[in-house]
Motif scaffolding. Structure first.
Motif: not given
Length: 282
Positions: A98-118
């Motif tokens: 979001v700060h163009k002068e800082r100019n950091l970036d990233f991309r990632s492929g995440n694999l998630e697994a979870y249990v939940a109550g609905v």
């Protein structure tokens, strides 16, 4: 011979009535007091949608980048309003700074697994016509996610975690707390469609490989790629920026459309069904 025939007849009658009794008991077990079939507890889902990172590089809506996600899941109903589910999703995340002068970036492929109550707002019923067309719900769960951020330098992408861009090591696995809301749309007795939005609270600040307040000095790097990708700010301007914010963990939004199939059986189609005069009306 007559005594043997009587024995045969008596045995047949015993088998018949024991079979009828078993059929009726089975019928009674299949329907509980809440009005839904006991075998209508298990369902499977397939989902796809969009996801977006939220953290040090982007904490506003206008800088969010939405990337695809997809997954599968299973659900088991405990009562007409509550069921549990388990899901595995592949989630793409990416962000420019979001700060163009800082100019950091990233991309990632995440694999998630979870249990939940609905929790369903309207109770589930075996009577398809009595079900609401739209049924809102909310969920809360716990799980883990695997992440592996990449950063760009001169048009090439590099794995950031092995470069130790902040001089620290961190695990590629973190716990998550998924929370969200959605609504189901009935289609057939077995098939429903769902629209859902949620957020994943994580226990790491390194989804984007940025956390520390300060940039490392160039002399602390032996790898030139690590040195250049860690700090893309022009020389002499690093004092105007902090690299990250270690007081706030990263997270991500997940929006999905799901198709859910529930395994059901018609209780009147069981082999060896009980006679009409023994059946109860529910």
């Amino acid at each position: 011979m007559k005594s043997r025939k009587k024995l045969y007849i008596f045995t047949i009658f015993c088998l018949l009535f024991s079979h009828l009794g078993f059929s009726q008991a089975r019928h009674n077990r299949l329907v509980n007091r809440s009005g839904y079939l006991m075998q209508e507890k298990l369902s499977v889902t397939a989902q796809l949608g969009l996801s977006s990172y939220y953290g040090d590089l982007c904490d506003k809506f206008d800088c969010m980048q939405f990337r695809p996600n997809f997954g599968i899941g299973m659900a088991y109903r405990f009562n007409p309003n509550i069921y549990g589910r388990a899901e595995i999703n592949y989630v793409r995340l990416a962000s420019n700074d979001v700060h163009k002068e800082r100019n950091l970036d990233f991309r990632s492929g995440n694999l998630e697994a979870y249990v939940a109550g609905v929790y369903d707002y309207y109770p589930y019923t075996k009577h398809f016509r009595r079900r609401k067309l739209i049924n809102p719900y909310a969920f809360l769960g716990v799980g883990i996610t695997y992440f592996n951020p990449y950063g760009s330098l001169n048009g090439q992408w590099y794995k950031l975690r092995p470069l130790h861009t902040e001089g620290k090591s961190y695990s590629p696995v973190t716990a998550i707390i998924p929370v969200g809301v959605g609504f189901r749309i009935k289609y057939t007795r077995q098939l429903e469609f769902m629209v859902e939005g949620g957020y994943r609270f994580t226990f790491t600040d390194y989804l984007d490989d940025a956390s520390s307040y300060k940039f490392l000095d160039d002399s602390q790097f032996t790898n030139p790629v690590a040195r250049d990708i860690s700090n893309k700010i022009k020389s002499g301007e690093t004092q105007n920026f902090q690299r990250g914010n270690p007081k706030r963990n990263d997270g991500y939004f997940v929006f999905q459309v799901k198709a859910r199939y529930t395994f059901v059986s018609n209780i009147n189609n069981f082999r060896g069904r009980s006679p009409r005069f023994l059946r109860k009306t529910y």
